[in-house]
Design a protein around this motif. Structure first.
Motif, PDB file in Angstrom:
ATOM      1  N   CYS A  56       0.830  -1.207   0.000  1.00 17.04           N
ATOM      2  CA  CYS A  56       0.000   0.000   0.000  1.00 17.04           C
ATOM      3  C   CYS A  56       0.861   1.251   0.000  1.00 17.04           C
ATOM      4  CB  CYS A  56      -0.920  -0.004   1.214  1.00 17.04           C
ATOM      5  SG  CYS A  56      -2.128   1.323   1.195  1.00 17.04           S
ATOM      6  N   PRO A  57       1.433   1.602  -1.169  1.00 17.90           N
ATOM      7  CA  PRO A  57       2.195   2.841  -1.234  1.00 17.90           C
ATOM      8  C   PRO A  57       1.265   4.034  -1.110  1.00 17.90           C
ATOM      9  CG  PRO A  57       1.912   1.919  -3.412  1.00 17.90           C
ATOM     10  CD  PRO A  57       1.362   0.916  -2.443  1.00 17.90           C
ATOM     11  N   ALA A  58       1.885   5.205  -0.969  1.00 21.21           N
ATOM     12  CA  ALA A  58       1.090   6.419  -0.804  1.00 21.21           C
ATOM     13  C   ALA A  58       0.058   6.530  -1.909  1.00 21.21           C
ATOM     14  CB  ALA A  58       2.013   7.631  -0.830  1.00 21.21           C
ATOM     15  N   ALA A  59      -1.195   6.746  -1.523  1.00 21.58           N
ATOM     16  CA  ALA A  59      -2.267   6.796  -2.510  1.00 21.58           C
ATOM     17  C   ALA A  59      -2.932   8.145  -2.449  1.00 21.58           C
ATOM     18  CB  ALA A  59      -3.262   5.673  -2.239  1.00 21.58           C
ATOM     19  N   ARG A 119       1.104  25.435 -13.679  1.00 13.64           N
ATOM     20  CA  ARG A 119       1.893  25.434 -12.444  1.00 13.64           C
ATOM     21  C   ARG A 119       1.572  24.235 -11.568  1.00 13.64           C
ATOM     22  NH1 ARG A 119       0.472  30.728 -13.176  1.00 13.64           N
ATOM     23  NH2 ARG A 119      -1.345  30.493 -11.841  1.00 13.64           N
ATOM     24  N   SER A 120       0.398  23.598 -11.806  1.00 14.73           N
ATOM     25  CA  SER A 120      -0.032  22.538 -10.907  1.00 14.73           C
ATOM     26  C   SER A 120       0.487  21.168 -11.302  1.00 14.73           C
ATOM     27  CB  SER A 120      -1.563  22.496 -10.862  1.00 14.73           C
ATOM     28  OG  SER A 120      -2.075  22.285 -12.150  1.00 14.73           O
ATOM     29  N   VAL A 121       1.198  21.073 -12.430  1.00 12.99           N
ATOM     30  CA  VAL A 121       1.710  19.781 -12.864  1.00 12.99           C
ATOM     31  C   VAL A 121       3.066  19.536 -12.223  1.00 12.99           C
ATOM     32  CG1 VAL A 121       2.317  18.362 -14.835  1.00 12.99           C
ATOM     33  CG2 VAL A 121       0.479  20.034 -15.036  1.00 12.99           C
ATOM     34  N   THR A 122       3.223  18.400 -11.603  1.00 10.97           N
ATOM     35  CA  THR A 122       4.460  18.087 -10.894  1.00 10.97           C
ATOM     36  C   THR A 122       5.441  17.386 -11.817  1.00 10.97           C
ATOM     37  OG1 THR A 122       3.244  17.830  -8.851  1.00 10.97           O
ATOM     38  CG2 THR A 122       5.437  16.845  -8.932  1.00 10.97           C
ATOM     39  N   ARG A 123       6.710  17.795 -11.767  1.00  9.72           N
ATOM     40  CA  ARG A 123       7.754  17.131 -12.530  1.00  9.72           C
ATOM     41  C   ARG A 123       8.345  16.028 -11.681  1.00  9.72           C
ATOM     42  NH1 ARG A 123      11.775  20.323 -12.603  1.00  9.72           N
ATOM     43  NH2 ARG A 123      12.769  19.976 -14.603  1.00  9.72           N
ATOM     44  N   HIS A 133       9.651  -0.200  -9.501  1.00  8.10           N
ATOM     45  CA  HIS A 133       8.628   0.787  -9.858  1.00  8.10           C
ATOM     46  C   HIS A 133       7.963   1.413  -8.635  1.00  8.10           C
ATOM     47  CE1 HIS A 133       5.113   2.619 -11.631  1.00  8.10           C
ATOM     48  NE2 HIS A 133       4.335   1.825 -10.942  1.00  8.10           N
ATOM     49  N   LEU A 134       7.571   0.608  -7.657  1.00 12.61           N
ATOM     50  CA  LEU A 134       6.874   1.161  -6.495  1.00 12.61           C
ATOM     51  C   LEU A 134       7.769   2.092  -5.688  1.00 12.61           C
ATOM     52  CD1 LEU A 134       4.731  -1.854  -5.189  1.00 12.61           C
ATOM     53  CD2 LEU A 134       4.014   0.062  -6.634  1.00 12.61           C
ATOM     54  N   GLU A 135       9.059   1.780  -5.588  1.00 11.12           N
ATOM     55  CA  GLU A 135       9.993   2.660  -4.891  1.00 11.12           C
ATOM     56  C   GLU A 135      10.159   3.981  -5.630  1.00 11.12           C
ATOM     57  OE1 GLU A 135      13.462   0.365  -2.666  1.00 11.12           O
ATOM     58  OE2 GLU A 135      13.273  -0.323  -4.731  1.00 11.12           O
ATOM     59  N   ARG A 136      10.353   3.888  -6.939  1.00 11.71           N
ATOM     60  CA  ARG A 136      10.599   5.098  -7.728  1.00 11.71           C
ATOM     61  C   ARG A 136       9.409   6.040  -7.701  1.00 11.71           C
ATOM     62  NH1 ARG A 136      12.365   1.606 -11.946  1.00 11.71           N
ATOM     63  NH2 ARG A 136      10.530   2.228 -13.134  1.00 11.71           N
ATOM     64  N   THR A 137       8.209   5.481  -7.597  1.00 13.70           N
ATOM     65  CA  THR A 137       7.002   6.306  -7.710  1.00 13.70           C
ATOM     66  C   THR A 137       6.297   6.494  -6.375  1.00 13.70           C
ATOM     67  OG1 THR A 137       5.653   4.359  -8.243  1.00 13.70           O
ATOM     68  CG2 THR A 137       6.667   5.539 -10.089  1.00 13.70           C
ATOM     69  N   ALA A 138       6.974   6.228  -5.283  1.00 13.06           N
ATOM     70  CA  ALA A 138       6.339   6.297  -3.956  1.00 13.06           C
ATOM     71  C   ALA A 138       5.778   7.682  -3.655  1.00 13.06           C
ATOM     72  CB  ALA A 138       7.338   5.875  -2.875  1.00 13.06           C
ATOM     73  N   ASN A 139       6.404   8.721  -4.193  1.00 15.84           N
ATOM     74  CA  ASN A 139       5.944  10.079  -3.934  1.00 15.84           C
ATOM     75  C   ASN A 139       4.987  10.605  -4.996  1.00 15.84           C
ATOM     76  OD1 ASN A 139       7.485  10.338  -1.560  1.00 15.84           O
ATOM     77  ND2 ASN A 139       9.311  10.862  -2.754  1.00 15.84           N
ATOM     78  N   ASN A 140       4.684   9.789  -5.980  1.00 15.49           N
ATOM     79  CA  ASN A 140       3.746  10.205  -7.017  1.00 15.49           C
ATOM     80  C   ASN A 140       2.312   9.973  -6.572  1.00 15.49           C
ATOM     81  OD1 ASN A 140       5.467   9.404 -10.166  1.00 15.49           O
ATOM     82  ND2 ASN A 140       5.965  10.837  -8.548  1.00 15.49           N
ATOM     83  N   SER A 141       1.409  10.724  -7.167  1.00 14.69           N
ATOM     84  CA  SER A 141      -0.007  10.546  -6.871  1.00 14.69           C
ATOM     85  C   SER A 141      -0.507   9.223  -7.438  1.00 14.69           C
ATOM     86  CB  SER A 141      -0.814  11.688  -7.474  1.00 14.69           C
ATOM     87  OG  SER A 141      -0.347  12.925  -6.993  1.00 14.69           O
ATOM     88  N   ARG A 142      -1.435   8.610  -6.706  1.00  8.87           N
ATOM     89  CA  ARG A 142      -2.062   7.371  -7.150  1.00  8.87           C
ATOM     90  C   ARG A 142      -3.544   7.407  -6.823  1.00  8.87           C
ATOM     91  NH1 ARG A 142       2.993   5.142  -6.337  1.00  8.87           N
ATOM     92  NH2 ARG A 142       3.451   3.317  -7.628  1.00  8.87           N
ATOM     93  N   GLY A 182       0.457   8.752 -11.369  1.00 13.27           N
ATOM     94  CA  GLY A 182       1.308   9.632 -12.144  1.00 13.27           C
ATOM     95  C   GLY A 182       0.827  11.064 -12.182  1.00 13.27           C
ATOM     96  N   ASP A 183       1.782  11.986 -12.155  1.00 18.87           N
ATOM     97  CA  ASP A 183       1.517  13.416 -12.201  1.00 18.87           C
ATOM     98  C   ASP A 183       1.914  14.015 -13.549  1.00 18.87           C
ATOM     99  OD1 ASP A 183       0.832  13.308  -9.419  1.00 18.87           O
ATOM    100  OD2 ASP A 183       2.973  13.221  -8.985  1.00 18.87           O
ATOM    101  N   PHE A 184       2.187  13.162 -14.508  1.00 22.76           N
ATOM    102  CA  PHE A 184       2.636  13.563 -15.843  1.00 22.76           C
ATOM    103  C   PHE A 184       1.479  13.296 -16.795  1.00 22.76           C
ATOM    104  CE2 PHE A 184       4.668  12.273 -19.875  1.00 22.76           C
ATOM    105  CZ  PHE A 184       5.619  13.254 -20.078  1.00 22.76           C
ATOM    106  N   PHE A 185       0.720  14.345 -17.100  1.00 25.51           N
ATOM    107  CA  PHE A 185      -0.424  14.147 -18.000  1.00 25.51           C
ATOM    108  C   PHE A 185      -0.860  15.458 -18.609  1.00 25.51           C
ATOM    109  CE2 PHE A 185      -2.219  14.278 -13.625  1.00 25.51           C
ATOM    110  CZ  PHE A 185      -2.993  15.433 -13.712  1.00 25.51           C
ATOM    111  N   PHE A 186      -1.639  15.349 -19.676  1.00 26.11           N
ATOM    112  CA  PHE A 186      -2.223  16.508 -20.355  1.00 26.11           C
ATOM    113  C   PHE A 186      -3.729  16.366 -20.279  1.00 26.11           C
ATOM    114  CE2 PHE A 186      -3.547  18.572 -24.483  1.00 26.11           C
ATOM    115  CZ  PHE A 186      -3.285  19.877 -24.085  1.00 26.11           C
ATOM    116  N   ASP A 187      -4.370  17.294 -19.565  1.00 24.88           N
ATOM    117  CA  ASP A 187      -5.813  17.172 -19.318  1.00 24.88           C
ATOM    118  C   ASP A 187      -6.459  18.558 -19.305  1.00 24.88           C
ATOM    119  OD1 ASP A 187      -7.938  16.392 -16.547  1.00 24.88           O
ATOM    120  OD2 ASP A 187      -8.245  15.803 -18.636  1.00 24.88           O
ATOM    121  N   PRO A 188      -6.471  19.239 -20.447  1.00 17.61           N
ATOM    122  CA  PRO A 188      -7.032  20.587 -20.464  1.00 17.61           C
ATOM    123  C   PRO A 188      -8.549  20.564 -20.358  1.00 17.61           C
ATOM    124  CG  PRO A 188      -6.514  19.902 -22.689  1.00 17.61           C
ATOM    125  CD  PRO A 188      -6.016  18.806 -21.781  1.00 17.61           C
TER     126      PRO A 188
END
Length: 310
Positions: A18-21, A32-36, A47-56, A153-159
């Protein structure tokens, strides 16, 4: 939308970490709201370690493979039927859970949210490696295989329809094309919606794709990318780059093809510091080099969004 009824049986077969969700709502409003996502480590993280701080998203959904295509000699594309509540934004990835496989995969969607709405499926294009999830896809996965997926993921295009127009610069290396192809397809869907509404929805700017691979065989989705450029010649353009091509090039690819790496001159031709929003995905050294070049060309860091895949 017709989806197999396998929710309860698949959900019971997983004992999950159960990584950060939590779903981060970061629509494109001033960018400005898109996280790099920036990751570095001396050892290879999973994968789970690398993305632990990403939104899920909180939800884990059952899914079933309903089609398998050999996209290239080293890449398989899966067509996956998903639960009716499954949703994602163009550019996001999934945690990919396989019964009996301890490691969790991390794969970007290479399809658009529009395909999900129309047909109830998503697509993943996975390159062969010995990493257990990718190895399973290439050696054991069949039509009918059941898995489970969770979107992140915080990498997306959603206008939204009311957002100001931006010009997209999409830069991909190898299978880093996956999330950028999803973004390109989503932009195509939005242009179709805009046409249907008589120009009242979605103020879509231009999109240029710079895509580098070893050879033309490894340029995934090239035919449909060219189709999009020909359907919307005033909106879409692309430059394919091959770095190790030893055979003749198909004539229909020739107008779009360059030998060698993506150059500063090409990037400069598609950078307007006031309008350009750049999405990068590929190997870390490529991302770092292109990011530096774009910064030197005057593009601010909040307009350079990237996803690094190892």
């Amino acid at each position: 939308m017709s989806v197999p009824c396998f929710l309860s049986s698949t959900a019971r077969s997983f004992n999950l970490p159960c990584p950060a969700a939590g779903l981060l709502c970061c629509r494109l409003l001033g960018h400005r709201s898109v996280t790099r996502r920036n990751m570095s480590s001396k050892r290879q993280m999973d994968h789970l370690e690398r993305t632990a701080n990403n939104s899920r998203q909180n939800a884990l959904y059952p899914a079933q493979v309903c089609g398998i295509i050999n996209e290239s000699e080293t890449v398989k594309r899966l067509r996956i039927a998903v639960h009716p509540d499954f949703s994602f934004k163009a550019g996001q990835w999934v945690d990919f859970f396989i019964p009996g496989v301890e490691k969790v995969g991390g794969f970007s969607m290479c399809s658009s949210p529009g395909l999900l709405q129309r047909e109830g499926v998503v697509e993943l294009a996975v390159k062969y490696t010995k990493h257990p999830p990718a190895y399973w896809i290439h050696t054991m996965c069949t039509v009918g295989s059941r898995v489970a997926m969770r979107v992140g993921g915080d990498f997306f295009f959603d206008p939204s329809p009311s957002d100001p127009s931006v010009d997209l610069l999409l830069v991909a290396g190898g299978v880093g094309i996956n999330p950028l192809y999803s973004i390109l397809l989503h932009t195509t869907d939005l242009l179709h919606l805009n046409q249907a509404s008589g120009g009242r929805d979605y103020n879509i700017g231009s999109a240029h794709l710079c895509y580098s691979a070893k050879n033309t065989q490894e340029l995934l989705f090239k035919s449909s990318i060219i189709e999009a450029c020909r359907e919307f010649p005033d909106k879409f353009s692309c430059d394919f780059h091959v770095t190790q091509q030893s055979t003749d090039v198909d004539p229909h690819l020739q107008p779009f093809l360059n030998r060698g790496r993506i150059t500063e001159e090409e990037l400069q031709a598609h950078v307007d510091p006031q309008r350009t929003l750049c999405y990068l995905c590929g190997p870390p050294p490529m991302i770092e080099a292109v990011s530096k070049t774009l910064t030197d060309l005057g593009l601010s860091k909040d307009r350079i969004l990237f996803e690094k895949w190892w």
